[in-house]
Design a protein around this motif. Sequence first.
Motif, PDB file in Angstrom:
ATOM      1  N   GLN A  15      24.977 -68.779 -17.148  1.00 34.77           N
ATOM      2  CA  GLN A  15      26.046 -67.853 -17.502  1.00 34.77           C
ATOM      3  C   GLN A  15      25.586 -66.725 -18.431  1.00 34.77           C
ATOM      4  OE1 GLN A  15      27.909 -67.696 -20.661  1.00 34.77           O
ATOM      5  NE2 GLN A  15      29.112 -66.014 -19.827  1.00 34.77           N
ATOM      6  N   PRO A  16      24.830 -66.990 -19.512  1.00 31.41           N
ATOM      7  CA  PRO A  16      24.385 -65.868 -20.345  1.00 31.41           C
ATOM      8  C   PRO A  16      23.498 -64.880 -19.582  1.00 31.41           C
ATOM      9  CG  PRO A  16      24.149 -67.918 -21.546  1.00 31.41           C
ATOM     10  CD  PRO A  16      24.488 -68.275 -20.123  1.00 31.41           C
ATOM     11  N   GLU A  17      22.667 -65.383 -18.687  1.00 31.40           N
ATOM     12  CA  GLU A  17      21.809 -64.489 -17.913  1.00 31.40           C
ATOM     13  C   GLU A  17      22.648 -63.639 -16.957  1.00 31.40           C
ATOM     14  OE1 GLU A  17      17.992 -64.493 -14.888  1.00 31.40           O
ATOM     15  OE2 GLU A  17      18.727 -66.383 -15.685  1.00 31.40           O
ATOM     16  N   ARG A  18      23.649 -64.241 -16.308  1.00 31.04           N
ATOM     17  CA  ARG A  18      24.523 -63.472 -15.419  1.00 31.04           C
ATOM     18  C   ARG A  18      25.273 -62.400 -16.198  1.00 31.04           C
ATOM     19  NH1 ARG A  18      25.872 -68.675 -13.358  1.00 31.04           N
ATOM     20  NH2 ARG A  18      27.800 -68.543 -14.525  1.00 31.04           N
ATOM     21  N   THR A  19      25.708 -62.749 -17.404  1.00 30.35           N
ATOM     22  CA  THR A  19      26.429 -61.781 -18.224  1.00 30.35           C
ATOM     23  C   THR A  19      25.513 -60.638 -18.647  1.00 30.35           C
ATOM     24  OG1 THR A  19      27.855 -63.557 -19.025  1.00 30.35           O
ATOM     25  CG2 THR A  19      27.861 -61.513 -20.281  1.00 30.35           C
ATOM     26  N   ARG A  20      24.272 -60.960 -19.014  1.00 29.19           N
ATOM     27  CA  ARG A  20      23.292 -59.914 -19.355  1.00 29.19           C
ATOM     28  C   ARG A  20      23.075 -58.975 -18.168  1.00 29.19           C
ATOM     29  NH1 ARG A  20      20.207 -63.709 -21.681  1.00 29.19           N
ATOM     30  NH2 ARG A  20      18.789 -63.805 -19.921  1.00 29.19           N
ATOM     31  N   LEU A  21      22.921 -59.552 -16.987  1.00 29.16           N
ATOM     32  CA  LEU A  21      22.729 -58.734 -15.791  1.00 29.16           C
ATOM     33  C   LEU A  21      23.957 -57.873 -15.503  1.00 29.16           C
ATOM     34  CD1 LEU A  21      20.883 -61.285 -13.513  1.00 29.16           C
ATOM     35  CD2 LEU A  21      19.917 -59.248 -14.593  1.00 29.16           C
ATOM     36  N   ALA A  22      25.148 -58.408 -15.742  1.00 25.17           N
ATOM     37  CA  ALA A  22      26.370 -57.635 -15.532  1.00 25.17           C
ATOM     38  C   ALA A  22      26.428 -56.455 -16.506  1.00 25.17           C
ATOM     39  CB  ALA A  22      27.596 -58.522 -15.712  1.00 25.17           C
ATOM     40  N   LEU A  75      22.999 -61.477 -26.213  1.00 25.57           N
ATOM     41  CA  LEU A  75      23.046 -62.503 -25.174  1.00 25.57           C
ATOM     42  C   LEU A  75      21.698 -63.178 -24.960  1.00 25.57           C
ATOM     43  CD1 LEU A  75      25.362 -60.739 -22.616  1.00 25.57           C
ATOM     44  CD2 LEU A  75      25.856 -62.842 -23.858  1.00 25.57           C
ATOM     45  N   ALA A  76      20.637 -62.627 -25.513  1.00 26.92           N
ATOM     46  CA  ALA A  76      19.318 -63.240 -25.374  1.00 26.92           C
ATOM     47  C   ALA A  76      19.193 -64.487 -26.241  1.00 26.92           C
ATOM     48  CB  ALA A  76      18.229 -62.239 -25.736  1.00 26.92           C
ATOM     49  N   ALA A  77      20.078 -64.659 -27.200  1.00 24.35           N
ATOM     50  CA  ALA A  77      20.053 -65.834 -28.075  1.00 24.35           C
ATOM     51  C   ALA A  77      20.448 -67.077 -27.281  1.00 24.35           C
ATOM     52  CB  ALA A  77      21.006 -65.630 -29.251  1.00 24.35           C
ATOM     53  N   GLY A  78      20.058 -68.240 -27.781  1.00 30.37           N
ATOM     54  CA  GLY A  78      20.390 -69.488 -27.110  1.00 30.37           C
ATOM     55  C   GLY A  78      21.889 -69.698 -26.998  1.00 30.37           C
TER      56      GLY A  78
END
Length: 107
Positions: A15-22, A75-78
Amino acid sequence: MSPSRDGEVRDAGLQPERTRLAWRRTTLASAVVAVLALRQALRGAGRPPEVAGAAVIALVWVAFLWVAHRRIRALAAGRPPELAPRAALAVVACTMALAAFAMAMIV
């Protein structure tokens, strides 16, 4: 997995990676809109209203880029923090400003 506020274990997954990409896609789309708006604003004879409009469009885009970049880094944080209401308001204001300028240029 990390514990949530309620003490439940939460698996963030991708989810955090998808949000970063969005956020990155939205920033790219905003850049395209800003460039097209600048092109349209400067297409005239370079009169002061067009130049002022182009400057405001550029400032709005830079503000959006700044907020988006801060969010992407967060969003790069854990366990990324929630989006601050102030940042959300800034993103909405930038989007609405670009939409208002688009309407003004069409009319």
